[in-house]
Design a protein around this motif. Sequence first.
Motif, mmCIF file in Angstrom:
data_model
loop_
_atom_site.group_PDB
_atom_site.id
_atom_site.type_symbol
_atom_site.label_atom_id
_atom_site.label_comp_id
_atom_site.label_asym_id
_atom_site.label_seq_id
_atom_site.Cartn_x
_atom_site.Cartn_y
_atom_site.Cartn_z
ATOM 1 N N LEU A 68 34.478 43.962 30.690
ATOM 2 C CA LEU A 68 34.186 43.265 32.216
ATOM 3 C C LEU A 68 34.323 41.712 31.873
ATOM 4 C CD1 LEU A 68 33.031 44.096 35.174
ATOM 5 C CD2 LEU A 68 30.951 43.568 34.431
ATOM 6 N N GLN A 69 35.260 41.288 32.740
ATOM 7 C CA GLN A 69 35.638 39.696 32.866
ATOM 8 C C GLN A 69 36.019 39.048 33.918
ATOM 9 O OE1 GLN A 69 38.879 39.168 30.022
ATOM 10 N NE2 GLN A 69 39.902 40.860 30.929
ATOM 11 N N MET A 70 35.489 37.881 34.220
ATOM 12 C CA MET A 70 36.041 37.214 35.261
ATOM 13 C C MET A 70 37.456 36.632 35.138
ATOM 14 S SD MET A 70 35.463 36.301 38.392
ATOM 15 C CE MET A 70 33.569 36.816 38.467
ATOM 16 N N LEU A 154 23.337 45.674 36.278
ATOM 17 C CA LEU A 154 23.921 44.126 35.864
ATOM 18 C C LEU A 154 24.359 43.459 37.091
ATOM 19 C CD1 LEU A 154 25.166 42.152 33.924
ATOM 20 C CD2 LEU A 154 27.183 43.615 33.926
ATOM 21 N N ASP A 155 23.801 42.419 37.268
ATOM 22 C CA ASP A 155 24.115 41.559 38.611
ATOM 23 C C ASP A 155 24.993 40.300 37.876
ATOM 24 O OD1 ASP A 155 22.950 43.301 40.321
ATOM 25 O OD2 ASP A 155 21.268 41.459 40.522
ATOM 26 N N TRP A 156 26.211 40.175 38.553
ATOM 27 C CA TRP A 156 26.936 39.179 38.006
ATOM 28 C C TRP A 156 27.474 38.134 39.209
ATOM 29 C CZ3 TRP A 156 30.650 39.937 33.395
ATOM 30 C CH2 TRP A 156 31.457 38.878 33.189
ATOM 31 N N SER A 157 27.243 36.885 39.010
ATOM 32 C CA SER A 157 27.270 35.790 40.274
ATOM 33 C C SER A 157 28.167 34.939 39.616
ATOM 34 C CB SER A 157 26.114 35.401 40.683
ATOM 35 O OG SER A 157 25.589 34.582 39.919
ATOM 36 N N ILE A 158 29.221 34.471 40.848
ATOM 37 C CA ILE A 158 29.941 33.034 40.179
ATOM 38 C C ILE A 158 29.878 32.165 41.474
ATOM 39 C CG2 ILE A 158 31.688 34.577 41.426
ATOM 40 C CD1 ILE A 158 33.772 32.982 39.579
ATOM 41 N N ARG A 159 29.739 30.882 40.943
ATOM 42 C CA ARG A 159 29.889 29.639 41.737
ATOM 43 C C ARG A 159 31.199 28.971 41.297
ATOM 44 N NH1 ARG A 159 27.753 27.314 46.321
ATOM 45 N NH2 ARG A 159 28.091 25.007 46.623
ATOM 46 N N LEU A 160 32.232 28.598 41.855
ATOM 47 C CA LEU A 160 33.403 27.941 41.384
ATOM 48 C C LEU A 160 33.378 26.869 41.973
ATOM 49 C CD1 LEU A 160 35.461 28.488 38.845
ATOM 50 C CD2 LEU A 160 36.861 29.159 40.721
ATOM 51 N N THR A 161 33.786 25.729 41.280
ATOM 52 C CA THR A 161 33.944 24.299 42.050
ATOM 53 C C THR A 161 35.565 23.749 41.570
ATOM 54 O OG1 THR A 161 31.643 23.738 42.214
ATOM 55 C CG2 THR A 161 33.230 22.000 42.538
ATOM 56 N N ASN A 162 36.165 23.252 42.364
ATOM 57 C CA ASN A 162 37.395 22.860 42.174
ATOM 58 C C ASN A 162 37.173 21.170 41.666
ATOM 59 O OD1 ASN A 162 40.219 21.519 41.946
ATOM 60 N ND2 ASN A 162 40.646 22.058 44.231
ATOM 61 N N GLY A 185 40.145 38.531 40.266
ATOM 62 C CA GLY A 185 38.785 38.383 40.267
ATOM 63 C C GLY A 185 37.997 39.184 39.050
ATOM 64 N N LEU A 186 36.739 39.542 39.546
ATOM 65 C CA LEU A 186 36.056 40.263 38.235
ATOM 66 C C LEU A 186 36.475 41.581 38.245
ATOM 67 C CD1 LEU A 186 33.411 40.372 36.375
ATOM 68 C CD2 LEU A 186 32.089 41.333 38.411
ATOM 69 N N GLN A 187 36.856 41.988 36.803
ATOM 70 C CA GLN A 187 37.849 43.150 36.519
ATOM 71 C C GLN A 187 37.134 43.938 35.384
ATOM 72 O OE1 GLN A 187 40.316 43.325 33.474
ATOM 73 N NE2 GLN A 187 41.161 45.112 34.066
ATOM 74 N N VAL A 261 38.836 48.865 37.560
ATOM 75 C CA VAL A 261 38.512 48.301 38.935
ATOM 76 C C VAL A 261 38.258 46.826 39.023
ATOM 77 C CG1 VAL A 261 36.548 48.532 40.642
ATOM 78 C CG2 VAL A 261 37.190 50.538 39.525
ATOM 79 N N ALA A 262 38.734 46.223 40.032
ATOM 80 C CA ALA A 262 38.639 44.668 40.251
ATOM 81 C C ALA A 262 38.211 44.462 41.457
ATOM 82 C CB ALA A 262 40.067 44.086 39.999
ATOM 83 N N PHE A 263 37.062 43.638 41.673
ATOM 84 C CA PHE A 263 36.564 43.053 43.034
ATOM 85 C C PHE A 263 37.731 41.896 43.569
ATOM 86 C CE2 PHE A 263 32.660 44.363 40.848
ATOM 87 C CZ PHE A 263 32.026 44.791 41.905
ATOM 88 N N SER A 264 38.850 42.254 44.179
ATOM 89 C CA SER A 264 39.953 41.286 44.326
ATOM 90 C C SER A 264 39.577 40.543 45.554
ATOM 91 C CB SER A 264 41.192 42.127 44.757
ATOM 92 O OG SER A 264 42.379 41.297 45.142
ATOM 93 N N TRP A 265 39.617 39.332 45.224
ATOM 94 C CA TRP A 265 39.147 38.146 46.261
ATOM 95 C C TRP A 265 40.598 37.476 46.834
ATOM 96 C CZ3 TRP A 265 36.578 35.160 41.869
ATOM 97 C CH2 TRP A 265 37.291 34.500 40.961
ATOM 98 N N ALA A 266 41.664 37.910 46.493
ATOM 99 C CA ALA A 266 43.041 37.678 47.003
ATOM 100 C C ALA A 266 44.026 38.751 46.972
ATOM 101 C CB ALA A 266 43.466 36.444 46.341
ATOM 102 N N PHE A 267 43.516 39.895 47.204
ATOM 103 C CA PHE A 267 44.509 41.055 47.569
ATOM 104 C C PHE A 267 45.732 40.889 47.930
ATOM 105 C CE2 PHE A 267 44.506 45.394 45.764
ATOM 106 C CZ PHE A 267 45.755 46.063 46.416
ATOM 107 N N PHE A 268 45.584 40.509 49.505
ATOM 108 C CA PHE A 268 46.807 40.472 50.254
ATOM 109 C C PHE A 268 47.289 39.025 50.886
ATOM 110 C CE2 PHE A 268 45.319 44.644 51.145
ATOM 111 C CZ PHE A 268 46.094 45.547 50.934
#
Length: 306
Positions: A68-70, A154-162, A185-187, A261-268
């Motif tokens: 499991l990886q981001m 397992l809870d997994w959170s992300i906060r990403l800053t440019n 995303g998280l896969q 399985v991936a939580f896709s944040w930019a699928f389409f």
Amino acid sequence: MSVRVVHRVGEAVEVLAGAAGTEVLRYVYRPDPEPFESRKPYAHPLRTLGGRTVTGYRPNDHRWHKGLQMTASHLSGQNFWGGNSYVHGRGYLALPERVGSVRHDGFSAFVVAEERFDCVEDLTWVENGGAEWAREERGLSVHSVDEEAGAWVLDWSIRLTNVRDAPLAFGSPTTAGREMAGYTGLQWRGPRDFTGGMVSAPGAGPFRGADAGELMGTRSPWLAFTAEHDEYDGHSTLVFAHAPENRPSHWFVRSEPVPSVAFSWAFFEEFTLAPGESFAYRYRVVVADGAWDGERVGAYLDGLSW
């Protein structure tokens, strides 16, 4: 139910849980050596309380799949997924100059209690040439160890800053022109014996094997993946769930030819993150012994708070 943590400083965090003291999670933050695989932290193995492994690591079909990886498969021309990069009209190409990495900078919080483990990890996303593009604050929590249910969470959170002086553009192979391949995303990558497993979502499924494609690109609060193990008699189930406040995302899901399985944040559609701006997501993974149907999954998730 008790939780115990072994921190192998500079390498990995191991979480043991349940009456048998099963190692249910190993979070490896010392990156693997091959740059082409996009060097970054990952969780492997994940195990059920009964000791069944439910993640795959460096399978021969995709060496860059690691538990499991981001990830971010298409990020402003860089590949933080690992392996070959999709280029429209040319297919998948080995372009090592596009492969970035995610650096572990340290833990800003690390708390072990009797019934849970919580940590906050600081990371930096680095493009292939060495420029630092983003800072990440990652939360990991192990909790709700339930011997009777045969499950833990397992809870997994992300906060990403440019941190660039230019926008970051997040996409996927689908936004780059390949149909229904919106992975990013998280896969999660399943072990080999999960190939052909059953996939379900609220009001949909179960779909087995190639029919799991029915859920590709769909949206739902959760998705469950159940498979029967080799060697051991029995099944395991993983449940992937979005926190209620998450921006709507789509599922990337396959059962064949590879279980993933991936939580896709930019699928389409691509989205951009302006300089100095951040985005955040929270995800949940339930790891359970046995074959759980949709009714059981729904009832279990309803009994958990965020």
